[in-house]
Write a protein that holds these residues in place. Structure first.
Motif, PDB file in Angstrom:
ATOM      1  N   GLY A 101     113.970   0.400 -53.329  1.00 45.06           N
ATOM      2  CA  GLY A 101     115.212  -0.061 -52.712  1.00 45.06           C
ATOM      3  C   GLY A 101     115.672   0.820 -51.560  1.00 45.06           C
ATOM      4  O   GLY A 101     115.034   1.815 -51.219  1.00 45.06           O
ATOM      5  N   GLY A 102     116.810   0.430 -50.966  1.00 46.61           N
ATOM      6  CA  GLY A 102     117.417   1.248 -49.914  1.00 46.61           C
ATOM      7  C   GLY A 102     118.318   2.297 -50.537  1.00 46.61           C
ATOM      8  O   GLY A 102     118.436   2.386 -51.763  1.00 46.61           O
ATOM      9  N   ILE A 103     118.972   3.073 -49.677  1.00 50.44           N
ATOM     10  CA  ILE A 103     119.870   4.123 -50.168  1.00 50.44           C
ATOM     11  C   ILE A 103     121.259   3.510 -50.383  1.00 50.44           C
ATOM     12  O   ILE A 103     121.841   2.966 -49.445  1.00 50.44           O
ATOM     13  CB  ILE A 103     119.946   5.274 -49.150  1.00 50.44           C
ATOM     14  N   THR A 104     121.739   3.550 -51.617  1.00 54.43           N
ATOM     15  CA  THR A 104     123.029   2.928 -51.899  1.00 54.43           C
ATOM     16  C   THR A 104     123.811   3.691 -52.969  1.00 54.43           C
ATOM     17  O   THR A 104     123.207   4.192 -53.935  1.00 54.43           O
ATOM     18  CB  THR A 104     122.850   1.450 -52.351  1.00 54.43           C
ATOM     19  N   THR A 105     125.127   3.746 -52.794  1.00 58.86           N
ATOM     20  CA  THR A 105     125.957   4.431 -53.778  1.00 58.86           C
ATOM     21  C   THR A 105     126.008   3.638 -55.085  1.00 58.86           C
ATOM     22  O   THR A 105     126.445   4.161 -56.100  1.00 58.86           O
ATOM     23  CB  THR A 105     127.398   4.646 -53.265  1.00 58.86           C
ATOM     24  N   SER A 106     125.553   2.374 -55.053  1.00 55.66           N
ATOM     25  CA  SER A 106     125.554   1.596 -56.296  1.00 55.66           C
ATOM     26  C   SER A 106     124.361   1.967 -57.186  1.00 55.66           C
ATOM     27  O   SER A 106     124.260   1.522 -58.322  1.00 55.66           O
ATOM     28  CB  SER A 106     125.572   0.090 -56.011  1.00 55.66           C
ATOM     29  N   ASN A 107     123.459   2.780 -56.676  1.00 58.06           N
ATOM     30  CA  ASN A 107     122.405   3.399 -57.496  1.00 58.06           C
ATOM     31  C   ASN A 107     122.276   4.838 -56.996  1.00 58.06           C
ATOM     32  O   ASN A 107     121.500   5.136 -56.085  1.00 58.06           O
ATOM     33  CB  ASN A 107     121.075   2.645 -57.354  1.00 58.06           C
ATOM     34  N   PRO A 108     123.069   5.765 -57.582  1.00 58.93           N
ATOM     35  CA  PRO A 108     123.128   7.134 -57.045  1.00 58.93           C
ATOM     36  C   PRO A 108     121.764   7.813 -56.916  1.00 58.93           C
ATOM     37  O   PRO A 108     121.566   8.633 -56.017  1.00 58.93           O
ATOM     38  CB  PRO A 108     124.027   7.861 -58.048  1.00 58.93           C
ATOM     39  N   ALA A 109     120.799   7.436 -57.774  1.00 57.67           N
ATOM     40  CA  ALA A 109     119.474   8.071 -57.690  1.00 57.67           C
ATOM     41  C   ALA A 109     118.815   7.810 -56.342  1.00 57.67           C
ATOM     42  O   ALA A 109     117.993   8.621 -55.880  1.00 57.67           O
ATOM     43  CB  ALA A 109     118.581   7.564 -58.820  1.00 57.67           C
ATOM     44  N   THR A 110     119.170   6.714 -55.669  1.00 58.11           N
ATOM     45  CA  THR A 110     118.528   6.414 -54.371  1.00 58.11           C
ATOM     46  C   THR A 110     118.885   7.454 -53.305  1.00 58.11           C
ATOM     47  O   THR A 110     118.211   7.549 -52.279  1.00 58.11           O
ATOM     48  CB  THR A 110     118.899   5.000 -53.855  1.00 58.11           C
ATOM     49  N   MET A 111     119.931   8.250 -53.566  1.00 55.31           N
ATOM     50  CA  MET A 111     120.287   9.345 -52.645  1.00 55.31           C
ATOM     51  C   MET A 111     119.136  10.351 -52.544  1.00 55.31           C
ATOM     52  O   MET A 111     119.024  11.097 -51.574  1.00 55.31           O
ATOM     53  CB  MET A 111     121.545  10.080 -53.132  1.00 55.31           C
TER      54      MET A 111
END
Ligand code: GLP
Length: 241
Positions: free
Chosen positions: A212-222
């Protein structure tokens, strides 16, 4: 981001323990960032075995844990301090005064969090951070939200996390609704990160982390912003089957 797909949980534990052991062998005074939850239990068991066998020495190692419930006493068997002593620190030759877990009884939480950040800095920063991942993509207790917090802070837990963590408590009402946690910037400032995920219920979070993209709705993507991350997952978490 590198992805290592393991056959099963035991293989995740072996891979993670080997990486942590290598870190400590290469730098005996390493600063380790540690996680709780059920996922790293096997890793900690293997580290204790390696310590006993003389393969690694924890004498000069310093540790900082990601998070702690709030409020909770360190003597409570559901506290993360208790968990760490019980699953790792009591079984290795670490100097317990070098192990740092946020104080779940701190009266002034701002001060507690600020001092925690300063202690990490004074220790020279975290060399290797171990992470688990929540079903909703949380890391530490950084829950999905419109905004994420940079540094160590007091935060509320989502219903999803309270539900998921209630399996460790007698009843759901006993699960603390708040926690102290390293922030996203604290985690991103660590030099190397391994993130462990096992089981089908982690598939959605892992899929978003990898694809996925970087999103605050999935903090791990940070973590996509970090130059040195290894995802260590099993086939179930990777494929969802
Ligand atoms: C907990 C912890 C996290 C942990 C995650 C996954 O709430 N705060 O640090 O990584 O949830 O836990 P488990 O490994 O039990 O699935």
């Amino acid at each position: 981001m590198r992805v290592i797909v393991c056959k099963n949980y035991d293989e995740i534990s072996k891979t993670a323990a080997d990486i942590i052991a290598s870190q400590v062998i290469l730098k005996p005074d390493s600063v380790l960032g540690l996680a709780t939850g059920s996922t790293p239990v096997g890793t900690y068991k293997l580290l204790a075995e390696k310590n006993k066998a003389g393969v690694i020495d924890f004498k000069d190692v310093t540790t900082f844990n990601l998070d702690e419930y709030y409020p909770i006493s360190p003597e409570n068997d559901q506290s993360y301090r208790y968990f760490m002593n019980d699953n790792l620190f009591n079984h290795i030759n670490i100097d317990i005064t070098r192990t740092h877990v946020l104080n779940g009884m701190a009266e002034d939480t701002d001060k507690e969090c600020d001092e925690f950040e300063k202690m990490i800095e004074a220790a020279g920063g975290i060399d290797l951070q171990v992470l688990g991942i929540g079903q909703n993509g949380h890391i530490g207790f950084n829950e999905p939200d419109e905004e994420l917090v940079a540094k160590t802070h007091l935060t509320g837990l989502t219903e999803n996390t309270i539900q998921a963590n209630s399996r460790f408590f007698e009843k759901i009402e006993d699960v603390p609704t708040q926690s102290l946690t390293m922030g996203i910037a604290t985690i991103l400032a660590t030099r190397k990160i391994i993130i462990l995920a096992s089981g089908k219920n982690k598939h959605e979070a892992v899929d978003k982390l990898i694809n996925g993209g970087i999103t605050t709705s999935n903090p791990a993507t940070m973590l996509k912003l970090h130059p040195d991350v290894i995802v260590i997952c099993d086939e179930e978490a990777y494929t969802g089957k």
